[in-house]
Motif scaffolding. Structure first.
Motif, mmCIF file in Angstrom:
data_model
loop_
_atom_site.group_PDB
_atom_site.id
_atom_site.type_symbol
_atom_site.label_atom_id
_atom_site.label_comp_id
_atom_site.label_asym_id
_atom_site.label_seq_id
_atom_site.Cartn_x
_atom_site.Cartn_y
_atom_site.Cartn_z
ATOM 1 N N GLU A 48 -34.702 6.165 -41.024
ATOM 2 C CA GLU A 48 -33.808 5.222 -41.725
ATOM 3 C C GLU A 48 -34.149 5.227 -43.204
ATOM 4 O OE1 GLU A 48 -31.042 3.795 -42.334
ATOM 5 O OE2 GLU A 48 -30.970 2.856 -40.332
ATOM 6 N N TYR A 108 -37.951 -3.889 -46.299
ATOM 7 C CA TYR A 108 -36.673 -3.962 -45.593
ATOM 8 C C TYR A 108 -36.289 -2.585 -45.075
ATOM 9 C CZ TYR A 108 -36.294 -8.518 -47.862
ATOM 10 O OH TYR A 108 -36.539 -9.806 -48.288
ATOM 11 N N LYS A 109 -35.609 -2.606 -43.924
ATOM 12 C CA LYS A 109 -35.146 -1.373 -43.283
ATOM 13 C C LYS A 109 -33.631 -1.349 -43.273
ATOM 14 C CE LYS A 109 -35.307 1.075 -38.820
ATOM 15 N NZ LYS A 109 -35.844 1.037 -37.439
ATOM 16 N N GLY A 110 -33.078 -0.214 -43.687
ATOM 17 C CA GLY A 110 -31.622 -0.064 -43.696
ATOM 18 C C GLY A 110 -31.000 -0.626 -44.958
ATOM 19 N N TYR A 137 -35.409 2.867 -46.435
ATOM 20 C CA TYR A 137 -36.246 1.684 -46.633
ATOM 21 C C TYR A 137 -36.283 1.322 -48.116
ATOM 22 C CZ TYR A 137 -38.017 2.567 -41.898
ATOM 23 O OH TYR A 137 -38.123 2.777 -40.538
ATOM 24 N N LEU A 194 -28.584 -2.634 -45.179
ATOM 25 C CA LEU A 194 -28.243 -4.050 -45.040
ATOM 26 C C LEU A 194 -29.461 -4.953 -45.162
ATOM 27 C CD1 LEU A 194 -25.648 -3.849 -42.113
ATOM 28 C CD2 LEU A 194 -25.226 -3.941 -44.581
ATOM 29 N N GLY A 195 -30.649 -4.393 -45.091
ATOM 30 C CA GLY A 195 -31.845 -5.164 -45.369
ATOM 31 C C GLY A 195 -32.389 -5.963 -44.224
ATOM 32 N N SER A 196 -32.810 -5.299 -43.162
ATOM 33 C CA SER A 196 -33.496 -5.972 -42.060
ATOM 34 C C SER A 196 -34.966 -6.130 -42.437
ATOM 35 C CB SER A 196 -33.362 -5.144 -40.776
ATOM 36 O OG SER A 196 -34.126 -5.690 -39.737
ATOM 37 N N ASN A 197 -35.420 -7.398 -42.597
ATOM 38 C CA ASN A 197 -36.779 -7.650 -43.069
ATOM 39 C C ASN A 197 -37.818 -7.227 -42.041
ATOM 40 O OD1 ASN A 197 -39.181 -9.945 -43.275
ATOM 41 N ND2 ASN A 197 -38.539 -9.091 -45.234
ATOM 42 N N LEU A 198 -38.800 -6.449 -42.513
ATOM 43 C CA LEU A 198 -39.867 -5.977 -41.642
ATOM 44 C C LEU A 198 -41.117 -6.830 -41.773
ATOM 45 C CD1 LEU A 198 -39.518 -2.125 -42.284
ATOM 46 C CD2 LEU A 198 -38.643 -3.429 -40.348
#
Length: 431
Positions: free
Chosen positions: A182, A151-153, A184, A155-159
């Motif tokens: 950012e 996850y990135k950020g 991770y 807030l957890g943006s799934n990569l």
């Protein structure tokens, strides 16, 4: 196909009989990834000595291994959670009598994922723009298939998400950009609950661009005494940036920009500040130099006069200094000889030669006659030669009869010093 054949070979004759069979498992509660041994035991008294029994093992109605075997044990090298279920065994004697054991439940124990961490390659999370970034998700322990997610950020943006039977997995970004700067984190889960890593910061750094140098003077021309501002700025590059200023490749000073942007350097002008200026920017990924900017410093008229007078004075001092030093040396030698003569009364300097007046009745021009006298002065082992040079004039007869006394020319005194013995001092000749 083979499994179906085994079932056909093993299942039809399998009918319960009076003999008692027992199935045991070691360990009774195996962990995922470990081995397990199944043993089919029977009362030996129930079989004839020449019975030669054959054994077959089952899990959830499916035969294990390759069907009937003469060994009462079955070794399973590695068991996983999917191997949990109902197990039993059967025995068949030579007269085709089949005995079945009671069923036992075996539950393979899984180990939850624990102590998950995220590592970066290159280490430290510092990566240059355009290079590859690898995010490695690690678990200290955990069994079975583990699902990894990145996850990135905050807030957890799934990569990406992948499942594999290992304690580590990698996620790669082949060419990072500045937008990849950012925080991770990663998550690992093997069905017993997710385990989350801590946040890891990644900073994408880019080299500085070529800086631009600008010179700002108070007026249209740079004049001696003005304060000129030197402004150096790189349009791109990751901070912090260190700037250096140069005049004809000589460092004037340096300044840092912690947050990026440009810096200024003030310079109070003198006539020597005319020339080419440049600046350099460096953020640790390679310095970049600006183009040279010329600066001509104008000297006012009054200042030019003072500068010229100063240069003339310096030139005179440079020219007259050797002459002054020679006069001082002569004066010092003369005083030294006088002190030595005072201490040694046996030697004294000669008296000047008698002056003679010459009267010549002739129209010839005035002529000079030179008279030399040499005296040696001895003091200890040092010999001093003192030479007097006297010039006399002759006057024509047409002038009125008068007495003319010549002056002794003291400017032509030559001192000659020589280390010698007292015996050799008397032969010094006048020059």
């Amino acid at each position: 196909m083979l499994l179906g054949l085994v079932l056909l070979m093993c299942a039809p004759p399998c009918e319960p009989a009076s003999e008692v069979l027992l199935l045991t498992a070691r360990p009774s509660r195996p962990k995922e990834g470990s081995s397990m041994t199944l043993t089919c035991e029977a009362q030996a008294a129930s079989w004839k000595p020449d019975a030669q029994p054959q054994f077959c093992f089952f899990r959830d109605s499916q035969a294990l291994w390759q069907g009937w075997s003469s060994s009462p044990e079955l070794q399973l090298p590695t068991v996983w959670r999917k191997d949990s279920g109902s197990y039993w065994c059967e025995a068949k004697t030579s007269d085709l009598r089949v005995t079945r054991s009671p069923r036992i439940q075996i539950q393979v124990q899984g180990v939850p994922v624990w102590n998950v961490s995220l590592e970066t390659q290159p280490p430290g999370g510092q990566v240059q723009k355009g290079e590859k970034l690898v995010l490695v998700c690690l678990a200290t322990q955990g069994t079975g298939d583990i699902t990894f997610s990145w996850y990135k950020g905050a807030l957890g943006s799934n990569l990406e998400t992948k499942t594999q039977r290992s304690l580590a997995a990698k996620f790669e970004i082949l060419a990072v950009t500045e937008s990849d700067t950012e925080k991770y984190y990663c998550v690992a889960d093997n069905g017993y609950g997710p385990s989350i890593s801590e946040l890891v910061s990644v900073t994408v750094r880019s080299p500085v661009s070529y800086p631009v140098l600008t010179l700002r003077a108070p007026g249209a021309q740079a004049v001696v005494g003005d304060v000129v501002e030197l402004r150096c700025e790189a349009q791109s590059g990751s901070p912090p940036i260190l700037y250096r200023f140069y005049h004809e490749n000589v460092t004037l000073g340096s300044s840092s920009a912690p947050s990026g942007g440009g810096v200024s350097f003030n310079l109070s002008l003198t006539p020597e500040h005319s020339g080419n200026y440049s600046c350099e920017a460096d953020n640790g990924l390679g310095p970049q130099r600006s183009e040279a900017v010329p600066l001509r410093v104008t000297v006012p008229t009054e200042d030019k006069k003072e500068l010229l007078a100063s240069e003339i004075l310096e030139g005179l001092l440079g020219t007259l200094a050797p002459s002054i030093m020679a006069l001082l040396l002569c004066y010092w030698l003369k005083k030294r000889i006088g002190r030595r003569l005072a201490r040694d009364p046996c030697r004294s300097p000669p008296s000047p030669m008698s002056q003679v007046s010459n009267y010549i009745n002739s129209a010839a021009p005035l002529q000079e006659q030179s008279v030399y006298e040499n005296v040696n002065v001895v003091s200890g082992e040092e010999v001093y030669s003192l030479v007097y040079h006297t010039q006399q004039e002759q006057q024509a007869a047409v002038e009125p009869r008068r007495t003319h006394t010549t002056d002794q020319d003291a400017s032509a005194i030559y001192f000659r010093l020589k280390k010698a013995s007292v015996a050799d001092a008397d032969y010094e000749d006048a020059m």
